[in-house]
Design a protein around this motif. Structure first.
Motif, mmCIF file in Angstrom:
data_model
loop_
_atom_site.group_PDB
_atom_site.id
_atom_site.type_symbol
_atom_site.label_atom_id
_atom_site.label_comp_id
_atom_site.label_asym_id
_atom_site.label_seq_id
_atom_site.Cartn_x
_atom_site.Cartn_y
_atom_site.Cartn_z
ATOM 1 N N ALA A 15 5.931 8.451 -7.418
ATOM 2 C CA ALA A 15 5.636 7.249 -6.642
ATOM 3 C C ALA A 15 5.571 7.587 -5.171
ATOM 4 C CB ALA A 15 6.695 6.189 -6.907
ATOM 5 N N SER A 16 4.601 7.014 -4.474
ATOM 6 C CA SER A 16 4.449 7.254 -3.050
ATOM 7 C C SER A 16 5.547 6.550 -2.280
ATOM 8 C CB SER A 16 3.084 6.731 -2.586
ATOM 9 O OG SER A 16 3.038 6.653 -1.200
ATOM 10 N N SER A 17 6.048 7.198 -1.250
ATOM 11 C CA SER A 17 7.075 6.600 -0.414
ATOM 12 C C SER A 17 6.540 5.415 0.349
ATOM 13 C CB SER A 17 7.623 7.656 0.566
ATOM 14 O OG SER A 17 6.569 8.143 1.387
ATOM 15 N N SER A 18 5.198 5.347 0.485
ATOM 16 C CA SER A 18 4.595 4.244 1.222
ATOM 17 C C SER A 18 4.240 3.076 0.311
ATOM 18 C CB SER A 18 3.317 4.728 1.937
ATOM 19 O OG SER A 18 2.365 5.160 0.988
ATOM 20 N N SER A 19 4.527 3.236 -1.017
ATOM 21 C CA SER A 19 4.142 2.196 -1.954
ATOM 22 C C SER A 19 5.072 1.000 -1.860
ATOM 23 C CB SER A 19 4.186 2.731 -3.389
ATOM 24 O OG SER A 19 3.292 3.808 -3.545
ATOM 25 N N THR A 20 4.547 -0.141 -2.164
ATOM 26 C CA THR A 20 5.366 -1.343 -2.264
ATOM 27 C C THR A 20 5.537 -1.670 -3.732
ATOM 28 O OG1 THR A 20 3.405 -2.720 -2.127
ATOM 29 C CG2 THR A 20 4.555 -2.256 -0.068
ATOM 30 N N PRO A 21 6.696 -2.186 -4.154
ATOM 31 C CA PRO A 21 6.915 -2.453 -5.579
ATOM 32 C C PRO A 21 5.881 -3.434 -6.123
ATOM 33 C CG PRO A 21 8.962 -2.610 -4.322
ATOM 34 C CD PRO A 21 7.848 -2.516 -3.322
ATOM 35 N N ALA A 22 5.442 -3.168 -7.346
ATOM 36 C CA ALA A 22 4.473 -4.070 -7.977
ATOM 37 C C ALA A 22 5.205 -5.287 -8.517
ATOM 38 C CB ALA A 22 3.751 -3.349 -9.117
ATOM 39 N N PRO A 23 4.669 -6.478 -8.299
ATOM 40 C CA PRO A 23 5.315 -7.674 -8.845
ATOM 41 C C PRO A 23 5.189 -7.683 -10.358
ATOM 42 C CG PRO A 23 3.169 -8.217 -7.954
ATOM 43 C CD PRO A 23 3.432 -6.785 -7.580
ATOM 44 N N THR A 34 -1.716 -1.812 -0.188
ATOM 45 C CA THR A 34 -0.277 -1.597 -0.336
ATOM 46 C C THR A 34 0.168 -1.638 -1.789
ATOM 47 O OG1 THR A 34 0.176 -3.954 -0.031
ATOM 48 C CG2 THR A 34 0.199 -2.558 1.941
ATOM 49 N N ASP A 35 -0.708 -2.016 -2.698
ATOM 50 C CA ASP A 35 -0.345 -2.072 -4.111
ATOM 51 C C ASP A 35 0.142 -0.707 -4.584
ATOM 52 O OD1 ASP A 35 -0.616 -3.428 -6.892
ATOM 53 O OD2 ASP A 35 -1.702 -1.522 -7.087
ATOM 54 N N ALA A 36 1.289 -0.703 -5.291
ATOM 55 C CA ALA A 36 1.930 0.558 -5.655
ATOM 56 C C ALA A 36 1.058 1.430 -6.550
ATOM 57 C CB ALA A 36 3.268 0.267 -6.353
ATOM 58 N N SER A 37 0.428 0.834 -7.557
ATOM 59 C CA SER A 37 -0.369 1.630 -8.486
ATOM 60 C C SER A 37 -1.568 2.269 -7.803
ATOM 61 C CB SER A 37 -0.834 0.760 -9.656
ATOM 62 O OG SER A 37 0.263 0.336 -10.428
ATOM 63 N N VAL A 38 -2.262 1.506 -6.957
ATOM 64 C CA VAL A 38 -3.425 2.054 -6.268
ATOM 65 C C VAL A 38 -2.990 3.085 -5.232
ATOM 66 C CG1 VAL A 38 -5.472 1.508 -4.916
ATOM 67 C CG2 VAL A 38 -4.714 -0.064 -6.695
ATOM 68 N N ALA A 76 -5.094 -4.418 -19.750
ATOM 69 C CA ALA A 76 -5.915 -5.363 -18.988
ATOM 70 C C ALA A 76 -7.362 -4.879 -18.993
ATOM 71 C CB ALA A 76 -5.400 -5.495 -17.563
ATOM 72 N N PHE A 77 -8.288 -5.825 -18.819
ATOM 73 C CA PHE A 77 -9.712 -5.500 -18.776
ATOM 74 C C PHE A 77 -10.347 -6.039 -17.501
ATOM 75 C CE2 PHE A 77 -9.268 -5.439 -23.473
ATOM 76 C CZ PHE A 77 -9.896 -4.228 -23.755
ATOM 77 N N SER A 78 -11.360 -5.347 -17.059
ATOM 78 C CA SER A 78 -12.225 -5.866 -16.009
ATOM 79 C C SER A 78 -13.076 -6.989 -16.561
ATOM 80 C CB SER A 78 -13.150 -4.757 -15.494
ATOM 81 O OG SER A 78 -14.133 -4.433 -16.494
ATOM 82 N N ALA A 79 -13.889 -7.590 -15.723
ATOM 83 C CA ALA A 79 -14.922 -8.496 -16.199
ATOM 84 C C ALA A 79 -15.901 -7.700 -17.080
ATOM 85 C CB ALA A 79 -15.660 -9.125 -15.023
ATOM 86 N N GLU A 80 -16.614 -8.400 -17.948
ATOM 87 C CA GLU A 80 -17.563 -7.745 -18.845
ATOM 88 C C GLU A 80 -18.656 -7.031 -18.050
ATOM 89 O OE1 GLU A 80 -20.517 -8.892 -22.626
ATOM 90 O OE2 GLU A 80 -19.426 -10.452 -21.533
ATOM 91 N N ASN A 94 -3.960 -0.247 -17.319
ATOM 92 C CA ASN A 94 -2.588 -0.594 -17.670
ATOM 93 C C ASN A 94 -2.387 -2.081 -17.388
ATOM 94 O OD1 ASN A 94 0.418 -1.029 -16.900
ATOM 95 N ND2 ASN A 94 0.436 0.953 -17.904
ATOM 96 N N LYS A 95 -1.681 -2.801 -18.252
ATOM 97 C CA LYS A 95 -1.577 -4.259 -18.117
ATOM 98 C C LYS A 95 -0.869 -4.690 -16.832
ATOM 99 C CE LYS A 95 1.074 -6.560 -20.866
ATOM 100 N NZ LYS A 95 1.717 -7.093 -22.091
ATOM 101 N N GLU A 96 -0.075 -3.785 -16.216
ATOM 102 C CA GLU A 96 0.604 -4.117 -14.969
ATOM 103 C C GLU A 96 -0.319 -3.987 -13.759
ATOM 104 O OE1 GLU A 96 3.652 -5.276 -14.966
ATOM 105 O OE2 GLU A 96 3.905 -4.982 -17.129
ATOM 106 N N ASP A 97 -1.467 -3.344 -13.923
ATOM 107 C CA ASP A 97 -2.335 -3.017 -12.788
ATOM 108 C C ASP A 97 -3.317 -4.150 -12.497
ATOM 109 O OD1 ASP A 97 -0.968 -0.680 -12.619
ATOM 110 O OD2 ASP A 97 -2.575 0.597 -13.388
ATOM 111 N N VAL A 98 -2.765 -5.315 -12.182
ATOM 112 C CA VAL A 98 -3.601 -6.478 -11.906
ATOM 113 C C VAL A 98 -4.416 -6.269 -10.634
ATOM 114 C CG1 VAL A 98 -3.577 -8.953 -11.380
ATOM 115 C CG2 VAL A 98 -2.039 -8.028 -13.130
ATOM 116 N N TYR A 99 -3.798 -5.704 -9.600
ATOM 117 C CA TYR A 99 -4.527 -5.499 -8.338
ATOM 118 C C TYR A 99 -5.700 -4.546 -8.551
ATOM 119 C CZ TYR A 99 -5.515 -4.485 -3.433
ATOM 120 O OH TYR A 99 -6.145 -4.333 -2.216
#
Length: 335
Positions: free
Chosen positions: A46-54, A81-85, A174-178, A285-290
């Motif tokens: 995890a990046s030290s600059s990351s913010t926790p994902a809600p 700032t999204d942690a996953s990205v 999770a899925f993107s738009a079609e 991943n289902k947590e990666d909404v951003y």
């Protein structure tokens, strides 16, 4: 309807399928800088600059094509700032799970060893948007059955592998738009007269029909009374079984079967109507909404500015005709 016997001894088509299947085992780097991997990739720190994902909002599913609202615009990488990205950006490349044997969508060219196709161009577009260069893309060749487990274990950031969106899968990922709309059909032996058979899956009672493991196609096949399902690791595996006489037909999405028919001149896609609707989405991943919302913004822009049409025409127009209107996006999913 009488099912036609398959001609044997195809020669060149067998060689192409075998080359593609063998080439899929290689780990190569393309001249463009896109890299390839087939061994598990360690999870980046995890990046030290990351913010926790809600925490993700529980997913409901009334419409499997409904995805998360797109971002208002594509942000600069420094503003994310999204942690996953941030993990992806700090790692320095995007890891995408793809097919290497789905001709036109994701297939390894036997001469250049590059993986090319509609899905690959979308993966390149995401990498270019995030990093400013499509060379910051690592393609990992996976099977259909790998798609959800590898996303859940975060061994890939995204899957671009002609994946059908459905409510059952929304529980896990999770899925993107079609981004493409397909349908399940049959690949059958070509009629010597040149007429395209109108073979329906119900006509194949007592016959062996192949579909890849871990697919909704195989799930549907197993519900057909009287048909003997045969599973293979991927569609190339099904084509090999078909050519060996161990399968009488192959079922799959129409675009996948068109790719197989292009490799084997003794086969043809049945003219019977598709038995399913197959909306394709990029998977996360289902947590990666951003990240999903980010990609939805990019897809919306590609559909609006002609980028989607250019990708379609590059890969599909020669086989399916001019580009149709891109699939309409459905947004509003909670999360």
């Amino acid at each position: 309807m009488k099912f036609l016997s398959r001609r044997r001894g195809r020669g060149p088509s067998w060689s192409m399928a075998a080359v593609i299947a063998a080439a899929g085992a290689l780990v190569l780097s393309a001249c463009t800088g896109v890299t390839y991997a087939e061994t598990p990739l360690p999870a980046p720190p995890a990046s030290s600059s990351s913010t926790p994902a809600p925490p993700a909002t529980p997913v409901t599913c009334n419409n499997p094509t409904q995805s998360y609202d797109p971002l208002p615009s594509i942000p600069s990488s420094g503003d994310i700032t999204d942690a996953s990205v941030r993990r992806i950006l700090d790692r320095g490349h995007l890891v995408v799970g793809v097919s290497a044997d789905t001709f036109l969508f994701g297939a390894r060219d036997a001469f250049t060893s590059r993986i090319e196709g509609f899905d690959i161009d979308l993966a390149k577009a995401v990498a270019k948007s995030l990093f400013g260069s499509e060379s910051k893309l690592q393609l990992r060749v996976i099977t259909a059955a790998d798609r959800i487990p590898l996303l859940q274990k975060r061994e890939v950031d995204m899957v671009a592998r002609n994946m059908t969106m459905n409510c059952a899968r929304w529980k896990d990922i999770a899925f993107s738009a079609e981004y493409y709309h397909s349908g399940q059909k049959l690949l059958v032996p070509r009629d010597p007269s040149g007429k395209v058979p109108n073979t329906r899956i119900e006509d194949l009672k007592g016959k062996k029909v192949c579909a890849p493991q871990g697919t909704s196609t195989l799930d549907k096949l197993r519900t057909v009374s009287g048909v003997e399902p045969v599973a293979a690791a991927d569609h190339t595996g099904c084509l090999v079984l078909f050519q060996q006489g161990k399968a009488d037909a192959i079922t799959g999405d129409d675009i996948v079967l068109a790719g197989l028919a292009a490799q084997d001149p003794y086969t043809v896609v049945s003219s019977a109507p598709a038995i399913t609707d197959e909306p394709y989405g990029l998977a996360f991943n289902k947590e990666d909404v951003y990240l999903t919302r980010y990609v939805n913004r990019l897809l919306a822009d590609l559909k609006a500015d002609g980028g989607w049409k250019a990708i379609y025409n590059r890969w599909l127009a020669g086989h399916l005709g001019p580009a149709p209107a891109p699939p309409a996006a459905v947004y509003g999913r909670g999360g």
